[in-house]
Design a protein around this motif. Structure first.
Motif, mmCIF file in Angstrom:
data_model
loop_
_atom_site.group_PDB
_atom_site.id
_atom_site.type_symbol
_atom_site.label_atom_id
_atom_site.label_comp_id
_atom_site.label_asym_id
_atom_site.label_seq_id
_atom_site.Cartn_x
_atom_site.Cartn_y
_atom_site.Cartn_z
ATOM 1 N N PRO A 161 -18.014 30.703 -13.239
ATOM 2 C CA PRO A 161 -17.416 29.520 -13.883
ATOM 3 C C PRO A 161 -16.993 29.782 -15.330
ATOM 4 N N ASP A 162 -17.816 30.497 -16.061
ATOM 5 C CA ASP A 162 -17.479 30.783 -17.451
ATOM 6 C C ASP A 162 -16.247 31.680 -17.540
ATOM 7 N N MET B 124 -13.819 19.846 -15.276
ATOM 8 C CA MET B 124 -13.416 20.002 -13.886
ATOM 9 C C MET B 124 -13.645 21.431 -13.399
ATOM 10 N N VAL B 125 -13.456 22.417 -14.279
ATOM 11 C CA VAL B 125 -13.743 23.811 -13.902
ATOM 12 C C VAL B 125 -15.219 23.956 -13.531
ATOM 13 N N PHE B 126 -16.101 23.406 -14.371
ATOM 14 C CA PHE B 126 -17.530 23.528 -14.093
ATOM 15 C C PHE B 126 -17.920 22.760 -12.832
ATOM 16 N N LEU B 127 -17.380 21.568 -12.657
ATOM 17 C CA LEU B 127 -17.731 20.788 -11.469
ATOM 18 C C LEU B 127 -17.243 21.479 -10.196
ATOM 19 N N LYS C 239 -30.594 20.809 -27.630
ATOM 20 C CA LYS C 239 -31.943 20.430 -27.218
ATOM 21 C C LYS C 239 -31.950 19.929 -25.784
ATOM 22 N N LYS C 240 -30.947 19.118 -25.439
ATOM 23 C CA LYS C 240 -30.842 18.631 -24.065
ATOM 24 C C LYS C 240 -30.594 19.778 -23.103
ATOM 25 N N GLY D 283 -23.964 22.347 -17.680
ATOM 26 C CA GLY D 283 -22.576 22.766 -17.826
ATOM 27 C C GLY D 283 -21.713 21.705 -18.480
ATOM 28 N N LEU D 284 -21.939 20.440 -18.124
ATOM 29 C CA LEU D 284 -21.169 19.358 -18.743
ATOM 30 C C LEU D 284 -21.496 19.237 -20.230
ATOM 31 N N LEU D 285 -22.782 19.399 -20.555
ATOM 32 C CA LEU D 285 -23.152 19.387 -21.974
ATOM 33 C C LEU D 285 -22.526 20.568 -22.709
ATOM 34 N N PHE D 286 -22.440 21.681 -22.021
ATOM 35 C CA PHE D 286 -21.807 22.853 -22.610
ATOM 36 C C PHE D 286 -20.320 22.583 -22.873
ATOM 37 N N SER D 287 -19.656 21.895 -21.957
ATOM 38 C CA SER D 287 -18.252 21.531 -22.152
ATOM 39 C C SER D 287 -18.094 20.624 -23.370
#
Length: 1504
Positions: A1061-1062, A1009-1012, A471-472, A529-533
């Motif tokens: 990134p993915d 860290m990959v996403f950032l 949801k977020k 992306g962080l939420l995805f991680s």
């Protein structure tokens, strides 16, 4: 003679009461023999009728009787005879009284009928054009099972000497069936008379054999060709009819219209019922009912109805695939059971190893075909939705175009459509994950008993977390898309209006706005992306938590709580499946959330208001002379439904053949009236009717990015003589004769290689060539020089022009042509103030006389303009003195040697001298071969070197923890069991938990860290791209299609933001996972190390073969997609013209061709993807076979725990290594986006915007003195000088007019002063400072230019007036009052904060021009350049503006570039340019007295 006894006839064989290992039952040869007897007939009789129905409905023509067909028929007859003989022998023996088992009669009879059906199918396939049969391929393969098993049994028994017939018939049957199977591996000849026309380069899939189809070997030819040479578009296969736009779009459009109509009817019924009730509903409720989630559901329903069959077929395939997926844990359980049993024969281990290998192969085969079907479905959906969007662009109303910018549309066909189609791959995960969970829990229950419930409890606890995360993420996804749209609008506006930005030195301010929006976009993307991680790690951790809880509860609670190898590693294998399932869920949720947003945006766009086709009663047939051709009765019109009317109570009748002139002040509604006649406005009341065909010339010329002849003919057949006459009349003859390729010269994106006047004349020529009955002309003469304007009017529009006898409605500010009009309409405030003939209106002394009086104010021309020359005198006006009149040989040519003509022909850019519009604009750059290592290094440098090493360290740590976790479990499983328990179970459990927690923490840290790092790289690469583009010289934008630039700022940027990134994350996960598996298998079974090395070599070979073709296909795909974006952009801006000329069908066909060319590249790429994946997985499956076989060979030396560890790891490596290679390949394909973004780093750049040591010290310039010293300029190095030898001096505060014929070089001087193009020789000095030693922004900020084309940017009115936020509101209102716009702005919503849409299309051209003047007043620099700044306003307003300008800039130096000579009569000095040189210089009175070129120009303008 003694009968040989059938071993399967013994009742003890089928007795299940005695306990024995499960493998003895499963692998019993009698069971397999019975299966081999009944399975082939059951297979054919179940699928055969369905297959017959299918081929009857999808026939492709019949096949000739080839040798292959005849051989198959002969072998089929032989098999029928063999089955008949077996049946006859059995009946004969029964007749002789010999007892026979019933199966000896039933089996041959069943096989006889089945063979007859197979023979019938072979014949029917030939009649229906089936070249390769998958059904019969499977049938003959199954038929081999029975004779092979029979021969094995007979070999065990020995051949009976008394009755050799069964043995001989079995061997003969096996030979015939194997031969049939071999023949089914070949494809027959193509149909003799195919239903579809033969293609030049057909796709080999249609003619491939069945093994080639299922293994994708038919792609190998293209892959090998791509490895040996660079793929070109002609190397690609033609697109089959089922994938073409015309068919796909028509299917989806039909369903969309049906669903949309049904939803509208439902809404209307709901509103009617509510209104008819006792309580009336408010308008807000009605609006809610109309919008309530129906748009998205409508589009989804239409898509489902069209593509459900393909999707359901793919779903069936993946369901069958999952049957084999879940067979693997059972086979592993049997194998570990075999490893624990020291007495089990070795052959059972080998058979189980082979079965595990075949199971994984079948799973791979089905999974890849599932992907192939869905990828093809994605391609078809992309084609269909792109077609829908394009057709919607052609029908958008004016209000809808203002609500949706061209950047939004490009995002729809690039980003949103990509996300919608990507969701298809993950869609089945929404429901299949639940089924998989149930199956996994059933397996776990069988292994561990009630302890399996704890895994279910862990799942229930973790699921809410992921729902909250989803949801977020959905919220941040919507925010990111909003910011992306805003950024796309700003970027598109900046690129299309780059000349204005550079002229004012506003690049930095605009870059700051774009980067600010980009920052908000990346902030939303980073949070997402962080939420995805977190989501990914939660699912990964859920597997570990389930294993931990399962093992802990089992060892503590269960009676038989020992943790043996079978329980531990079969559980891990099941949990690995669960890991893949649950790991798929975040992608599914993420993709579905993205698709939901994109689907909503697409549906909203498709539901936008369209032009009402019934707004104008259009009668195609012509109208006799004298009768009413155009009639407007009580017409009230508005631009949008929620805006006030712009035209009130219009009553107008225009007879056939009349020349009607429409005049009025700025904002009176002149252009709106033409739009109403075209049906572009919303009609509130009244009626409009037009008889005959219509041609339209817009106020802002719209030109296609094609050749000049294609622009003029505009989808009509070429008539050379008529074309010559039209070009000559429109004064384009001299220009075309100078173009390098004549009429076939490419004019560039938005006609960038043409001047404003050339574009306007080209737009007029397009209308004239049409031979229409009605012409709607919106200020076609405003951008033309006086003499060219006079020629065009007299030879085209006027009473003696080409259009005589047609109905012409001319909107104009040129009041001197009114005497030649048959009828005049004067508009004021959206209403007709008066109308009549010229003389009648003069006598009335009404609104027209007021206009004329305002145009004759003191300080103007004095006596006003003379009436234009008519008759023979007017006809003698030529395009210019000394210029040759061009004939067919002058411009009806196609030059073959471009280089020679290029070097000899004068060129220019937008203004100044005649340009070789013919320099073809540079297409999208396409690189070749594999992506170079420099691109990876460029991306990694953008991420940051320290961060890269830190990410690798984190991945290594978490993978070490994963290895220790598995190894520790194998030690736990091998612990000795004492009294049903293991002594160290508690210690094993605590360490297992600690290792799992460490792995989860390391995995989250590494992914985050990959996403950032990736988002940091995205920000830097986008900023670098933006700076590279904006620092490019103006010539770069004239030669680069806008679609190419927009594609890099939309699709390529999205790839860098999301896909790379993915892929990097996946590659690191799979690569480190493969290292772990290789270590495990090598340690447990050292012999497997050889297989791993060979596997790596083969993988590297396949990857090398594939990646060369894949990268080139990716580049070609981007290039073709750029063409699609460019065409959509072009159509969006010219949709009004396209509708007016009724050429929508032709534009739709062109769009279809562009989309088909794009998909022609996409299809080989997706097929090559499946070729790689299938072959790599088959190779990877071999490792399972090798590991299991080595375990059987080393059975004595290995513990069951280590074998379970090894085999479970080998099962994972199949997809781990395949995905690692696939991800690497996808990453290389996606790195092409970095390559394309980096394309512009090496392009030539402008001089620095600011210099550390500037020659001009503030305040500069003090006086505004300008001196040209032997100034020369060329637009490209290979071209001759556009202006040369220009030397003159303008004193401080002097007002200088610059005039000359079209192409004389007037605007070129202005561009040189602003250094839009650098000087080739000589130089320019301002207040004694050479401008070459001044920073560009310093120079341009001290000079104000008011351009010919008024441009506004998306944003508030205040921002447009004060881009750098340097002035107060009071100063802005004072400037608006000076240009007579204060009343208009005061009445706007939000006044100064009123939002201007892209290009300021919600304001009239005249109003935009006045706003540009107000913007110039606020800058108030010492030097002012007016480049035809008053061309779009009426003469009275022009005179008032000039008076205001002289007052505001009284102490400033003013350069006035003018087409209207009366504008320069107040100047202290006039420069007359001719052919790039100063021909005359002096005051207006002096030049008139000389009777030179200026005098002739004044004569042509009617001033003398």
């Amino acid at each position: 003679m003694e009968e040989s006894r059938d071993p399967c006839g013994d009742p003890t064989v089928w007795n299940q009461t005695e306990p024995e290992p499960a493998t003895d039952h499963l692998l019993n040869l009698c069971f397999l023999r019975t299966t081999g007897v009944w399975l082939p007939p059951l297979y054919l009789w179940v699928l055969g009728p369905i297959y017959l129905l299918y081929i009857h409905r999808h026939g492709k023509g019949y096949l000739r009787m080839s040798l292959l067909f005849k051989t198959r028929m002969v072998l089929g007859l032989a098999l029928i005879l063999l089955c008949t003989s077996s049946t006859a022998v059995t009946l004969w023996r029964i007749h002789q009284g010999a007892p026979q088992a019933l199966e000896h009669l039933i089996h041959p009879t069943v096989w006889l009928t089945t063979m007859s059906l197979a023979l019938f199918l072979i014949h029917e396939e030939r009649k229906k054009g089936v070249q390769a049969s998958g059904l019969l391929f499977g049938y003959w393969l199954l038929c081999c099972l029975f004779p092979v098993i029979s021969i094995i049994q007979q070999a065990q028994q020995g051949i009976s000497q008394s009755d050799p017939f069964p043995y001989l018939s079995t061997y003969l049957y096996l030979c015939l069936v194997v031969t049939q199977f071999v023949l089914s591996c070949f494809a027959d000849q193509p149909p003799f008379f195919p239903k579809e026309p033969r293609q030049q380069n057909p796709c080999p899939e249609a003619g491939a054999s069945f093994p080639s189809k299922i293994m994708f070997w038919w792609v190998s030819g293209l892959v090998w060709k791509g490895y040996r040479k660079l793929l070109e578009p002609e190397d690609l296969w033609s697109l089959s009819t089922e994938y073409c736009s015309e068919e796909l779009v028509s299917q989806l459009q039909k369903e969309w219209i049906r669903c949309h109509s049904a939803a509208q009817r439902s809404t209307e019924r709901t509103v009617f019922k509510r209104k008819g009730g006792p309580k009336m509903e408010s308008p807000e409720t009605e609006a809610f009912l109309q919008q309530e989630g129906s748009k998205r559901s409508m589009l989804l329903r239409a898509i489902w109805k069209v593509y459900r069959s393909s999707f359901l077929l793919a779903t069936l395939i993946i369901v069958i695939c999952d049957v084999f997926r879940f067979m693997l844990p059972k086979l592993l359980s049997l194998f570990l059971e075999f490893m624990k049993d020291p007495k089990a024969p070795a052959w059972k281990g080998y058979v189980l190893a082979v079965l595990m290998f075949l199971t994984t192969c079948l799973q791979t085969l089905l999974e890849q075909h599932y992907m192939y079907i869905l990828k093809v479905l994605q391609m078809r959906l992309r084609t269909a939705v792109t077609g829908l969007v394009y057709r919607k662009v052609l029908t958008l109303s004016s209000g809808s175009r203002k609500a949706s910018s061209v950047g939004d549309v490009v995002n729809l066909v690039s980003v949103d459509l990509q996300r919608l189609t990507e969701c298809i791959i993950h869609l089945n995960g929404l429901w299949m994950s639940s089924v998989w969970l149930v199956i996994c829990f059933v397996y776990l229950w069988q292994l561990l008993g009630p302890s399996a419930l704890t895994a279910f409890a862990v799942t229930l606890v973790l699921l809410p977390l992921n729902f909250v995360i989803t949801k977020k993420r959905n919220h941040y996804q919507e925010e990111q898309m909003r910011q992306k749209d805003s950024r796309a609008r700003l970027t598109s506006s900046a690129i299309r209006s780059v000349r204005i930005l550079k002229s004012h030195g506003w690049e930095a301010a605009f870059l700051e706005r774009i980067l600010h929006t980009r920052g908000r976009e990346l902030a939303a993307l980073k949070t997402s992306g962080l939420l995805f991680s977190v989501s990914l790690v939660s699912f990964q951790a859920s597997i570990f938590l389930m294993a931990l809880v399962l093992f802990a509860i089992h060892t503590l609670v269960a009676e038989e709580n020992a943790m043996d190898a079978e329980k531990a590693f079969v559980t891990l294998t099941i949990l690995a499946i669960l890991n893949k399932i649950q790991g798929f869920v975040p992608f599914t949720i993420h993709s579905t959330a993205q698709a939901r947003v994109s689907l909503e945006r697409l549906a909203t766009f498709l539901c936008l208001e369209e032009v009402n086709p019934g707004a104008v009663d259009s009668i195609p047939s012509g109208c006799p002379a004298g009768e009413t051709c155009i009639r407007v009765h009580q017409g009230t019109f508005t631009w949008t439904q929620d805006s006030p009317p712009c035209l009130h109570r219009i009553n107008l009748s225009v007879p056939q053949g009349c020349l009607l002139a429409i005049v009025g002040p700025v904002g009176a509604g002149k252009s709106s009236l033409l739009s109403a006649l075209l049906g572009e406005l919303s009609k509130l009341e009244g009626s409009v009717s037009i008889r005959g065909s219509v041609a339209y010339v817009p106020q802002e010329a719209w030109v296609q990015n094609s050749s000049l002849v294609e622009n003029v003919c505009f989808r009509q057949q070429l008539e050379p003589q008529w074309l010559e006459k039209v070009l000559e009349a429109c004064a384009l003859g001299p220009d075309v004769s100078n173009f390098p390729e004549g009429i076939y010269t490419q004019v560039g994106e938005q006609g960038m290689s043409l001047s404003g006047g050339q574009k306007q004349r080209l737009s007029l020529a397009r209308a004239v060539y049409r031979k229409a009955a009605v012409y709607l002309l919106d200020q076609p003469l405003a951008a033309l020089d006086a003499h060219v304007s006079q020629q065009v009017f007299s030879q085209v529009i006027g009473p003696g022009g080409l259009l005589q006898g047609t109905t012409r409605i001319l909107v104009t500010h040129a009041l001197h042509i009114l005497p030649q009009a048959d009828w005049i309409v004067v508009l004021e405030d959206g209403a007709i103030a008066e109308m009549g003939s010229y003389q009648e209106l003069l006598h009335r002394k009404g609104a027209l006389v007021d206009l004329l009086d305002r145009a004759r104010q003191p300080g103007g021309r004095g006596e006003g303009e003379k009436e234009p020359m008519t008759g023979a005198e007017g006809a003698r006006v030529s395009a210019g003195d000394g210029e040759p009149m061009c004939g067919p040989e002058g411009y009806m040519k196609l030059v073959t040697n471009k280089d020679s003509s290029t070097s000899e022909t004068q060129t220019r850019a937008r203004g100044g001298n005649t340009k070789k519009a013919g320099q073809p604009t540079s297409g999208d750059s396409v690189r070749y071969g594999r992506v170079k290592a420099a691109m990876y290094l460029s991306y990694l440098r953008a991420v940051g070197t320290p961060l890269c090493f830190y990410v690798l360290f984190l991945f290594l740590c978490q993978q070490v923890a994963s290895f220790c976790l598995g190894y520790w479990l194998s030690l736990w499983a091998d612990d000795p069991i004492v009294d049903g328990k293991q002594a160290q179970a508690a210690l094993r459990g605590w360490v297992f938990a600690l290792l799992g927690c460490l792995q989860a923490i390391g995995l989250f840290a590494s992914m985050a860290m990959v996403f950032l790092g990736a988002f940091q790289a995205s920000s830097l690469l986008f900023q670098r791209l933006l700076w590279d583009v904006m620092q490019s010289p103006i010539g770069f934008f004239e030669q680069t299609p806008i679609g190419n630039l927009l594609n890099r700022f939309s699709k390529e940027t999205d790839t860098i933001d999301v896909d790379i990134p993915d892929k990097v994350r996946s590659l690191l996960v799979y690569a480190f996972g493969f290292l772990e598996v290789s270590l495990v298998v090598t340690v447990v079974t050292p012999l497997a190390a050889v297989a791993i090395l060979l596997l790596v070599v083969f993988y590297a070979g396949f990857q090398s073969l594939y990646v060369a073709s894949s990268c080139q296909l990716r580049r070609l795909e981007s290039e073709k997609h750029s063409l699609v974006c460019s065409h959509v952009t072009e159509t969006f801006h010219g949709s009004t013209v396209v509708r007016a000329f009724h050429v929508q069908a032709s534009f739709v066909d062109q769009s279809n061709r562009h989309v088909d060319e794009s998909q022609r590249v996409s299809f080989p790429r997706l097929a090559a993807d499946r070729w790689l994946a299938l072959n790599l997985e088959f190779l990877g499956n071999g490792l399972v076979l090798v590991a299991a076989t080595c375990a059987v060979l080393s059975k004595v030396h290995l513990s069951a725990g280590l074998v379970g560890f090894s085999i479970s790891a080998a099962i994972q490596v199949t997809q781990t290594l395949q995905f690692a290679v696939r991800t690497w390949t996808d990453l290389e394909n996606n790195i092409v986006s970095v390559e394309r973004v980096e394309d512009y780093t090496q392009t030539p750049k402008e001089a620095p915007w600011a210099l550390p040591t500037c020659a001009a010290q503030a305040p500069w310039p003090r006086g505004g003195e300008i001196e040209f010293r032997d100034f020369g300029l060329r637009y490209r190095p290979e071209l001759p000088l556009a202006v040369q030898g220009v030397s003159f001096k303008i004193h401080a505060g002097e007002k200088v007019g610059i005039v000359g014929r079209t192409g004389a070089g007037k605007s070129t001087l202005a561009g040189g002063l602003l250094r839009l193009v650098e000087a080739a020789e000589g130089g320019i000095w301002v207040d004694g400072v050479p401008i070459a030693q001044v920073g560009l922004h310093t120079l341009r900020s001290r000079i104000t230019i008011i351009p010919q084309d008024p441009i506004l940017f998306p944003g508030s009115l205040r921002m447009n007036l004060d881009m750098l936020q340097e002035h107060t509101d009071q100063a802005i209102w004072a400037a608006l009052d000076t240009v007579q716009l204060s009343a208009l702005v005061a009445n706007l919503p939000s006044q100064l904060l009123y939002e201007c849409v892209d290009q300021g299309s919600n304001l009239s051209v005249g109003q935009k021009q006045l706003l540009c003047l107000a913007r110039a007043l606020l800058r108030k620099t010492q030097i002012l350049i007016l480049d035809e700044a008053t061309a779009s306003v009426d003469l009275g307003t022009e005179l008032k503006m000039q008076t205001a300008l002289w007052d505001w800039f009284a102490q400033c130096t003013v350069l006035l570039i003018a087409h209207r000579l009366h504008s320069v009569m107040d100047c202290t000095r006039v420069l007359v340019l001719d052919k790039g040189q100063v021909a005359e210089s002096g005051s207006p009175a002096q030049l008139l007295a000389q009777k030179g070129l200026f005098y002739r120009l004044a004569q042509e303008s009617g001033l003398v």
